[in-house]
Design a protein around this motif. Structure first.
Motif, PDB file in Angstrom:
ATOM      1  N   ASN A 158       0.802  -1.226   0.000  1.00  0.00           N
ATOM      2  CA  ASN A 158       0.000   0.000   0.000  1.00  0.00           C
ATOM      3  C   ASN A 158       0.834   1.275   0.000  1.00  0.00           C
ATOM      4  N   LEU A 159       2.129   1.167  -0.229  1.00  0.00           N
ATOM      5  CA  LEU A 159       2.971   2.358  -0.296  1.00  0.00           C
ATOM      6  C   LEU A 159       2.535   3.306  -1.411  1.00  0.00           C
ATOM      7  N   TYR A 160       1.906   2.763  -2.435  1.00  0.00           N
ATOM      8  CA  TYR A 160       1.437   3.595  -3.550  1.00  0.00           C
ATOM      9  C   TYR A 160       0.443   4.668  -3.072  1.00  0.00           C
ATOM     10  N   LYS A 161      -0.199   4.436  -1.926  1.00  0.00           N
ATOM     11  CA  LYS A 161      -1.177   5.402  -1.412  1.00  0.00           C
ATOM     12  C   LYS A 161      -0.531   6.716  -0.970  1.00  0.00           C
ATOM     13  N   LEU A 162       0.797   6.727  -0.872  1.00  0.00           N
ATOM     14  CA  LEU A 162       1.500   7.972  -0.561  1.00  0.00           C
ATOM     15  C   LEU A 162       1.469   8.933  -1.748  1.00  0.00           C
ATOM     16  N   ASN A 163       1.135   8.381  -2.931  1.00  0.00           N
ATOM     17  CA  ASN A 163       1.051   9.176  -4.154  1.00  0.00           C
ATOM     18  C   ASN A 163       2.386   9.845  -4.501  1.00  0.00           C
ATOM     19  N   VAL A 164       3.463   9.092  -4.286  1.00  0.00           N
ATOM     20  CA  VAL A 164       4.811   9.541  -4.608  1.00  0.00           C
ATOM     21  C   VAL A 164       5.502   8.393  -5.334  1.00  0.00           C
ATOM     22  N   SER A 165       6.203   8.700  -6.400  1.00  0.00           N
ATOM     23  CA  SER A 165       6.945   7.654  -7.099  1.00  0.00           C
ATOM     24  C   SER A 165       7.966   7.036  -6.141  1.00  0.00           C
ATOM     25  N   THR A 166       7.947   5.704  -6.069  1.00  0.00           N
ATOM     26  CA  THR A 166       8.721   4.971  -5.067  1.00  0.00           C
ATOM     27  C   THR A 166       9.354   3.733  -5.679  1.00  0.00           C
ATOM     28  N   THR A 167      10.539   3.395  -5.202  1.00  0.00           N
ATOM     29  CA  THR A 167      11.133   2.093  -5.494  1.00  0.00           C
ATOM     30  C   THR A 167      11.769   1.585  -4.207  1.00  0.00           C
ATOM     31  N   VAL A 168      11.783   0.277  -4.034  1.00  0.00           N
ATOM     32  CA  VAL A 168      12.244  -0.321  -2.787  1.00  0.00           C
ATOM     33  C   VAL A 168      13.480  -1.175  -3.052  1.00  0.00           C
ATOM     34  N   ARG A 169      14.461  -1.066  -2.147  1.00  0.00           N
ATOM     35  CA  ARG A 169      15.655  -1.902  -2.219  1.00  0.00           C
ATOM     36  C   ARG A 169      15.916  -2.512  -0.837  1.00  0.00           C
ATOM     37  N   ASN A 170      16.464  -3.727  -0.845  1.00  0.00           N
ATOM     38  CA  ASN A 170      16.797  -4.336   0.440  1.00  0.00           C
ATOM     39  C   ASN A 170      18.095  -3.744   0.976  1.00  0.00           C
ATOM     40  N   TRP A 171      18.309  -3.959   2.249  1.00  0.00           N
ATOM     41  CA  TRP A 171      19.434  -3.353   2.960  1.00  0.00           C
ATOM     42  C   TRP A 171      20.777  -3.812   2.395  1.00  0.00           C
ATOM     43  N   LYS A 172      20.887  -5.078   2.046  1.00  0.00           N
ATOM     44  CA  LYS A 172      22.157  -5.589   1.511  1.00  0.00           C
ATOM     45  C   LYS A 172      22.517  -4.886   0.210  1.00  0.00           C
ATOM     46  N   THR A 173      21.549  -4.687  -0.657  1.00  0.00           N
ATOM     47  CA  THR A 173      21.800  -3.996  -1.923  1.00  0.00           C
ATOM     48  C   THR A 173      22.227  -2.554  -1.667  1.00  0.00           C
ATOM     49  N   LEU A 174      21.509  -1.856  -0.790  1.00  0.00           N
ATOM     50  CA  LEU A 174      21.860  -0.462  -0.491  1.00  0.00           C
ATOM     51  C   LEU A 174      23.246  -0.366   0.135  1.00  0.00           C
ATOM     52  N   SER A 175      23.571  -1.293   1.013  1.00  0.00           N
ATOM     53  CA  SER A 175      24.893  -1.289   1.656  1.00  0.00           C
ATOM     54  C   SER A 175      26.002  -1.484   0.625  1.00  0.00           C
ATOM     55  N   LYS A 176      25.804  -2.416  -0.294  1.00  0.00           N
ATOM     56  CA  LYS A 176      26.800  -2.658  -1.345  1.00  0.00           C
ATOM     57  C   LYS A 176      26.928  -1.441  -2.253  1.00  0.00           C
ATOM     58  N   LEU A 177      25.804  -0.832  -2.611  1.00  0.00           N
ATOM     59  CA  LEU A 177      25.843   0.368  -3.450  1.00  0.00           C
ATOM     60  C   LEU A 177      26.576   1.516  -2.753  1.00  0.00           C
ATOM     61  N   ALA A 178      26.393   1.636  -1.444  1.00  0.00           N
ATOM     62  CA  ALA A 178      27.081   2.685  -0.684  1.00  0.00           C
ATOM     63  C   ALA A 178      28.596   2.478  -0.735  1.00  0.00           C
ATOM     64  N   VAL A 179      29.029   1.234  -0.626  1.00  0.00           N
ATOM     65  CA  VAL A 179      30.458   0.920  -0.708  1.00  0.00           C
ATOM     66  C   VAL A 179      30.992   1.243  -2.103  1.00  0.00           C
ATOM     67  N   LEU A 180      30.264   0.819  -3.136  1.00  0.00           N
ATOM     68  CA  LEU A 180      30.682   1.106  -4.516  1.00  0.00           C
ATOM     69  C   LEU A 180      30.738   2.610  -4.779  1.00  0.00           C
ATOM     70  N   ALA A 181      29.762   3.344  -4.270  1.00  0.00           N
ATOM     71  CA  ALA A 181      29.721   4.794  -4.467  1.00  0.00           C
ATOM     72  C   ALA A 181      30.913   5.470  -3.775  1.00  0.00           C
ATOM     73  N   LYS A 182      31.252   4.970  -2.607  1.00  0.00           N
ATOM     74  CA  LYS A 182      32.369   5.547  -1.860  1.00  0.00           C
ATOM     75  C   LYS A 182      33.684   5.361  -2.635  1.00  0.00           C
ATOM     76  N   THR A 183      33.849   4.206  -3.280  1.00  0.00           N
ATOM     77  CA  THR A 183      35.080   3.978  -4.047  1.00  0.00           C
ATOM     78  C   THR A 183      35.155   4.901  -5.268  1.00  0.00           C
ATOM     79  N   MET A 184      34.014   5.354  -5.751  1.00  0.00           N
ATOM     80  CA  MET A 184      34.003   6.270  -6.906  1.00  0.00           C
ATOM     81  C   MET A 184      34.371   7.683  -6.515  1.00  0.00           C
ATOM     82  N   GLN A 185      34.320   8.004  -5.245  1.00  0.00           N
ATOM     83  CA  GLN A 185      34.639   9.368  -4.790  1.00  0.00           C
ATOM     84  C   GLN A 185      36.126   9.619  -4.738  1.00  0.00           C
ATOM     85  N   ILE A 186      36.895   8.586  -4.837  1.00  0.00           N
ATOM     86  CA  ILE A 186      38.357   8.727  -4.708  1.00  0.00           C
ATOM     87  C   ILE A 186      38.926   9.356  -5.964  1.00  0.00           C
TER      88      ILE A 186
END
Length: 186
Positions: A158-186
């Motif tokens: 029922n998240l669609y009831k917020l009437n905001v475009s939304t996408t969901v990711r699990n914690w493991k995926t977000l954690s891995k993406l955060a690590v990858l993003a950090k390596t790109m800042q170097i």
């Protein structure tokens, strides 16, 4: 340059809206985005740009639609915003461990929204909060903790009831993406 993570909603899910990650990478590069990297098949793309978020979203959505014929919503976070999401989880370790013990699948997720939901819209999802389906809204991110499957959750459905475009990711995926993003800042 700013490191961005693009979260594409609704591609490569359930055999629909299939886009190969190599093709998606080429699309991002064709519109002038730098150091483009994809992560898993669910539509996560890291890149660098000096452009503002709104114009980037419009440009990416338009190009994907033109190339693949798929209308897709793109939600962006900077590497700094993603790091903030990871470092500021409102659920305690005990709450997460309890949920993971009761569930046979992922328990912790974040719903990424294009903008903050209106307070009156939040009331529409409050009725789905329970001991087994919990959430915390922090700006334009919703932390979700499920004691059972997200697929059967009335809250997630029922998240669609917020009437905001939304996408969901699990914690493991977000954690891995955060690590990858950090390596790109170097």
């Amino acid at each position: 340059m700013i490191v961005y993570i693009a979260f594409l909603r609704g591609i490569n899910v359930g055999g629909k809206n299939i886009i190969k990650m190599a093709d998606l990478k080429q699309v991002f590069e064709s519109i002038g985005l730098c150091e483009v990297k994809t992560y898993i098949q669910s539509g996560n793309v890291l890149f660098k740009s000096n452009e503002a978020e709104e114009s980037l979203c419009d440009k990416i959505e338009h190009k994907i639609g033109a190339v693949f014929g798929i209308p897709v919503n793109v939600i962006l976070r900077t590497s700094t915003e993603l790091e903030h999401i990871i470092l500021n989880c409102p659920f305690s370790k005990d709450e997460i461990i309890e949920a993971e013990t009761l569930s046979k699948v992922e328990s912790l997720y974040v719903a990424l929204l294009t903008h903050n939901p209106l307070k009156e819209k939040i009331e529409y999802i409050n009725v789905y909060r329970s001991e087994s389906d919990k959430y915390h809204i922090v700006g334009r991110d919703i932390y979700l903790l499920f004691h059972h499957s997200i697929r059967n959750s009335k809250l997630s459905n029922n998240l669609y009831k917020l009437n905001v475009s939304t996408t969901v990711r699990n914690w493991k995926t977000l954690s891995k993406l955060a690590v990858l993003a950090k390596t790109m800042q170097i």
